[in-house]
Design an enzyme around this catalytic site. Structure first.
Site, PDB file in Angstrom:
ATOM      1  N   GLU A   1      34.825  59.325  42.793  1.00  0.00           N
ATOM      2  CA  GLU A   1      35.019  60.614  42.964  1.00  0.00           C
ATOM      3  C   GLU A   1      34.652  61.199  44.241  1.00  0.00           C
ATOM      4  O   GLU A   1      34.063  62.300  44.442  1.00  0.00           O
ATOM      5  CB  GLU A   1      33.839  61.345  41.892  1.00  0.00           C
ATOM      6  CG  GLU A   1      33.920  61.069  40.536  1.00  0.00           C
ATOM      7  CD  GLU A   1      33.053  61.834  39.528  1.00  0.00           C
ATOM      8  OE1 GLU A   1      33.806  61.903  38.520  1.00  0.00           O
ATOM      9  OE2 GLU A   1      31.966  62.014  39.694  1.00  0.00           O
TER      10      GLU A   1
ATOM     11  N   GLU B   1      37.009  57.981  33.056  1.00  0.00           N
ATOM     12  CA  GLU B   1      35.591  58.202  32.483  1.00  0.00           C
ATOM     13  C   GLU B   1      35.880  59.380  31.455  1.00  0.00           C
ATOM     14  O   GLU B   1      36.179  60.583  31.700  1.00  0.00           O
ATOM     15  CB  GLU B   1      34.514  58.830  33.427  1.00  0.00           C
ATOM     16  CG  GLU B   1      34.240  57.630  34.345  1.00  0.00           C
ATOM     17  CD  GLU B   1      33.213  58.317  35.482  1.00  0.00           C
ATOM     18  OE1 GLU B   1      32.407  59.182  35.213  1.00  0.00           O
ATOM     19  OE2 GLU B   1      32.622  57.694  36.549  1.00  0.00           O
TER      20      GLU B   1
END
Length: 607
Positions: free
Chosen positions: A172, A248
């Protein structure tokens, strides 16, 4: 020479590995869908890895994903630990044996609701440290860590006969995005050390466009079905026609102390998972099984206010914290089973849970009495923060508590930066707390020379956000009395590792008094029959502290909730009497009880 005869037959078929071809993943010559689930080996007792992985396989998943926590593997600069619960290679090989592929997410930063996002706290000894950038002090440390880690990972790759089919480049980064040269550096660091499998990034929708790296497949993180159209259009716009993957899909969410217990309805989960697959996307369930933030490893968030994560990483995931089935598991097994084209293996039986006899602490040692067994305190003109303490071979202190003492001769207003929570004592009397909200406290009238003490707890370093460089713990800078800096401190490192408790031989403890002085350690024995089973400890009447069983740190408890019980795995218990030590900050209950069901506001477990 016909070299092909020298290659073992099982490697002959392994030429290309996982590839992104048009809109499909291909594994060798076949179209491949990633149906993945996340389990973190460091959050699950090693003795239960097989149970959890078999439950994953029986749910119809084909791929395990896991993070690798740098802070646990390199607790001191240059000293590596891949033993016991941190045996990454054993975990990956066990997945292979069970028939699961592996996507490895080695960081170096992993977020993962773990302290400092998995970065070691000793990095913060450098006052100019800029984490997750190409700052020299950071890249030098990453290079040494990757030298060691990748020598273990390389042989586990698909093209070397192992199960690792893809490796994630950092985590991320688009949400952080502080250095455009950083992600290319991490990609090169992986490739230079022999990583040859498909490389991926993962970002939420806000970070996706900023987290891209040339030659690396982008994947997305999300929870709500409303974000699905974005999945297609965003991924298409940033990388053209490529296989789509939700790295995710959040099956639940983590909890913070003092907040609610987060739950996500199982019907909602099934609806979103089937919509993601219908959209032609591969998927990874984060978390399939969350496990536990044993010890002090939990992270924290600090946007408007500081919030630390609870000990349980149950996450309202597909399996519970103790590995039990949920309504989500039953529904997802039916769904993935319908896609598999072959019958799924039967789900393993549930592991037994039990309730033990309540345990009464019999011995006691106040913190003030314990200090004399700690050796000489660190003496310093000014307060020193936790990471810069001259302990642990010069690596500072990572976790736990730290005690500051100095002498004052007058009353006044005490102020300073305390990270994260400091209980203030005049001699041995608690007069309140200093923390993020309470930055000043009135010291009442004192006579003559008085000892001022502050017991500071590191409640967890922030694991996500722009402020990771500012996560030093303890007293930060000067401590002031009426705006004058206090001097001449005695500092005790209370890391509460196994070696910490070895200083307190049985002769150091005394019998439990009517009115104990706090903070204090309490010692008792938990009696266990011939076959130790999992249980959950209930600390009714206790306020805030930490529990240690046979030297294992089970984690923190705090009566503000939402977590009401601590998971105690059966493999950590011995037949007979087990040593239980509780460190309690303010108020002890009469006993510790156990129960065979946790109190997390979960829907009833599926038997």
């Amino acid at each position: 020479w016909d070299w092909s005869t020298l290659i073992p037959p099982w490697l002959r078929q392994r030429q290309f590995g996982l590839q992104a071809k048009g809109q499909n993943f291909m594994l060798e010559d076949s179209t491949f869908w990633i149906f993945g689930g996340s389990i973190h080996y460091f959050r699950v007792p090693k003795e239960y890895w097989r149970d959890r992985l078999l439950k994953m396989k029986a749910c119809g998943l084909n791929t395990l994903t896991t993070y690798v926590p740098w802070n646990l593997h390199e607790p001191e600069r240059g000293r590596f630990d891949f033993s016991g619960n941190l045996d990454l290679e054993a975990f990956v090989l066990m997945a292979a044996e069970i028939g699961l592929w592996v996507i490895l997410r080695p960081g170096p930063y992993i977020c993962s609701e773990i302290d400092l996002g998995g970065l070691p706290s000793w990095l913060l000894q450098d006052p100019g440290m800029r984490l997750r950038t190409t700052y020299k002090g950071f890249t030098e440390a990453v290079d040494l860590y990757f030298d060691h880690l990748m020598s273990r990972v390389v042989p586990l790759q698909y093209k070397h006969g192992g199960p690792i089919i893809a490796v994630q480049v950092e985590n991320e980064y688009g949400s952080y995005n502080k250095d455009p040269t950083y992600m290319p550096y991490i990609k090169k660091a992986l490739e230079d050390r022999g990583i040859v499998e498909l490389l991926l990034t993962s970002d939420n929708k806000d970070g996706l466009s900023k987290g891209l790296v040339r030659g690396v497949l982008a994947t997305i993180n999300l929870q709500s079905p409303q974000e699905l159209p974005l999945l297609t259009s965003l991924l298409l716009s940033v990388q053209g026609t490529q296989p789509k993957m939700v790295m995710e899909y959040w099956t639940g969410w983590f909890d913070s102390w003092g907040g609610p217990h987060n739950i996500l309805d199982s019907s909602e989960v099934l609806k979103t998972v089937s919509a993601i697959v219908d959209a032609g996307s591969s998927i990874n369930l984060y978390m399939f099984h969350g496990g536990t933030n044993f010890g002090f490893i939990n992270g924290a968030m600090h946007f408007h206010e500081y919030k630390s994560d609870v000990t349980s990483y149950d996450y309202d995931a597909v399996l519970t914290e103790a590995g039990d089935y949920t309504a989500k598991y039953i529904k997802l097994r039916d769904f993935f089973g319908s896609l598999s084209g072959a019958p799924l293996p039967p789900p393993p039986d549930l592991l037994p849970k039990t309730t033990y006899e309540p345990m009464m602490p019999v011995l006691y040692l106040s913190l003030w009495d314990a200090l004399k067994y700690m050796g000489e305190p660190i003496k310093s003109e000014k307060p020193i923060n936790m990471e810069n303490l001259p302990v642990n071979e010069g690596n500072g202190q990572s976790f736990g508590y730290i005690l500051y003492e100095t002498t004052i001769t007058s009353s006044g207003v005490l102020s300073g930066l305390v990270r994260d929570r400091g209980q203030v004592f005049v001699n041995m009397v608690s007069i309140g707390f200093l923390d993020y909200k309470m930055t000043r406290i009135v010291i009442p009238l004192v006579q003559g020379h008085t000892v001022l003490r502050i017991l500071v707890e590191n409640r967890g370093r922030v694991n996500y956000g722009d402020n990771i460089d500012d996560q030093r713990k303890g007293l930060i800078g000067n401590l002031y009395l009426d705006d004058s800096p206090l001097k001449k401190f005695r500092i005790y490192s209370l890391d509460m590792k196994k070696s910490f408790f070895q200083r307190f031989g049985i002769d150091k403890w005394s019998s439990l008094p009517e009115a104990p002085t706090f903070p204090a350690f309490f010692l008792g024995g938990l009696s266990v029959g011939p076959s130790p089973s999992d249980t959950f400890l209930k600390l009714e009447g206790w306020e805030k502290g930490v529990v240690f069983i046979n030297g294992q740190n089970l984690g923190r408890y705090w009566n503000i909730g939402p977590q009401k019980t601590l998971y105690l795995p059966g493999p950590w218990l011995d037949k007979g009497i087990n040593q239980v030590i509780i460190f309690e900050e303010t108020m002890a209950g009469p006993m510790i009880q156990s129960t065979d069901t946790p109190h997390l506001g979960r829907n009833q477990y599926i038997k």
